[in-house]
Design a protein around this motif. Structure first.
Motif, PDB file in Angstrom:
ATOM      1  N   ILE A 257      -8.863   0.325  -2.322  1.00 49.60           N
ATOM      2  CA  ILE A 257      -8.431  -0.002  -1.031  1.00 49.60           C
ATOM      3  C   ILE A 257      -9.466  -1.345  -0.656  1.00 49.60           C
ATOM      4  O   ILE A 257      -9.168  -2.354  -0.065  1.00 49.60           O
ATOM      5  CB  ILE A 257      -8.898   0.959  -0.303  1.00 49.60           C
ATOM      6  CG1 ILE A 257      -7.616   2.073  -0.104  1.00 49.60           C
ATOM      7  CG2 ILE A 257      -8.930   0.410   1.385  1.00 49.60           C
ATOM      8  CD1 ILE A 257      -7.869   3.486   0.419  1.00 49.60           C
TER       9      ILE A 257
ATOM     10  N   ASP B 294       0.807  -1.230   0.011  1.00 52.16           N
ATOM     11  CA  ASP B 294       0.191  -0.109   0.025  1.00 52.16           C
ATOM     12  C   ASP B 294       0.987   1.331   0.060  1.00 52.16           C
ATOM     13  O   ASP B 294       1.417   1.772   1.068  1.00 52.16           O
ATOM     14  CB  ASP B 294      -0.858   0.126   1.262  1.00 52.16           C
ATOM     15  CG  ASP B 294      -1.655   1.388   1.309  1.00 52.16           C
ATOM     16  OD1 ASP B 294      -1.719   2.032   0.463  1.00 52.16           O
ATOM     17  OD2 ASP B 294      -1.957   1.545   2.584  1.00 52.16           O
TER      18      ASP B 294
ATOM     19  N   ILE C  11      -7.157   0.757   4.413  1.00 48.55           N
ATOM     20  CA  ILE C  11      -6.343  -0.404   4.269  1.00 48.55           C
ATOM     21  C   ILE C  11      -6.207  -1.134   5.664  1.00 48.55           C
ATOM     22  O   ILE C  11      -5.783  -0.499   6.528  1.00 48.55           O
ATOM     23  CB  ILE C  11      -4.863  -0.230   3.799  1.00 48.55           C
ATOM     24  CG1 ILE C  11      -4.678   0.153   2.076  1.00 48.55           C
ATOM     25  CG2 ILE C  11      -3.758  -1.294   3.926  1.00 48.55           C
ATOM     26  CD1 ILE C  11      -5.135  -0.997   1.353  1.00 48.55           C
TER      27      ILE C  11
END
Length: 215
Positions: free
Chosen positions: A141, A122, A172
């Motif tokens: 996400i 991420d 996340i």
């Protein structure tokens, strides 16, 4: 865990290190990428046999691109998904994308199946997110969280408020997080734990004083 800082303190320390002390932002980005890469390869919770970098177009995404290059040049299978308009990317992000292009790291698109990957990185947003996540970012996400892949977040899980630890629309759910210089205040709140996972604090040469803190 060592001392935490606010989002504003993080921004000020970045600016001081780059503009007053004189360490170029690309140097800091390279240091960050190397530390994050080392966190990942020494983290037994992650399977790096097939990794996808989820990169925003800012400097957090640039950190992710450094990680992509280091994984690729050390024999790991890695691909990049850029989220956002590349024409609006930061200068350092554009430089890092140029380097990734040199190394011919594959690019994928929003319709990619995330379940094909063992680990997602991420690198969508840094700690300065100031509004709820929407559009393609929210879609990515939610898709990442729904996949079977483990997620390693850079600096702070995207969608998590760096000061309060609150979820800004969606966030996340990371297995682990590499945070830069200092953990952000919101990351250590109880409500943030399901999103941050295990936290690594990476020393890249950004300090509140003249020397590094002793742990």
């Amino acid at each position: 865990m060592s001392e935490t800082i606010s989002v504003e303190e993080s921004r000020q320390l970045d600016n001081k290190t780059i503009n007053e002390i004189g360490i170029p932002s690309m140097v800091l980005m390279e240091r960050a990428g190397l530390k994050i890469y080392e966190d990942m390869i020494h983290n037994d919770d992650l399977d790096l046999s097939n990794t996808l970098i989820l990169a925003g177009t800012g400097n957090n995404g640039g950190d992710g691109l450094v990680v992509a290059r280091l994984l690729s040049t050390h024999g790991y299978k890695v691909s990049i998904l850029t989220v956002g308009n590349p024409d609006h990317a930061s200068d350092d992000h554009k430089k890092q994308q140029h380097i990734c292009d040199y190394y011919e790291i594959p690019k994928v698109f929003l319709n990619e199946r995330f379940d094909n990957y063992t680990t997602l990185v991420d690198a969508l947003f840094g700690s300065g997110l100031s509004r709820n996540v929407g559009g393609d970012f929210a879609t990515v996400i939610d898709k990442a969280n729904a996949s079977d892949a483990k997620i390693h977040a850079i600096d702070i899980p995207s969608g998590l408020n760096g000061d309060t630890g609150e979820v800004m629309g969606t966030a996340i759910e990371a297995t682990s997080t590499s945070t830069i210089a200092y953990a952000k205040e919101g990351m250590v709140k109880a409500a943030a734990k399901p999103y941050t996972g295990k936290i690594f604090v990476d020393d890249i040469g950004i300090y509140k004083g003249l020397v590094a803190e002793t742990k």
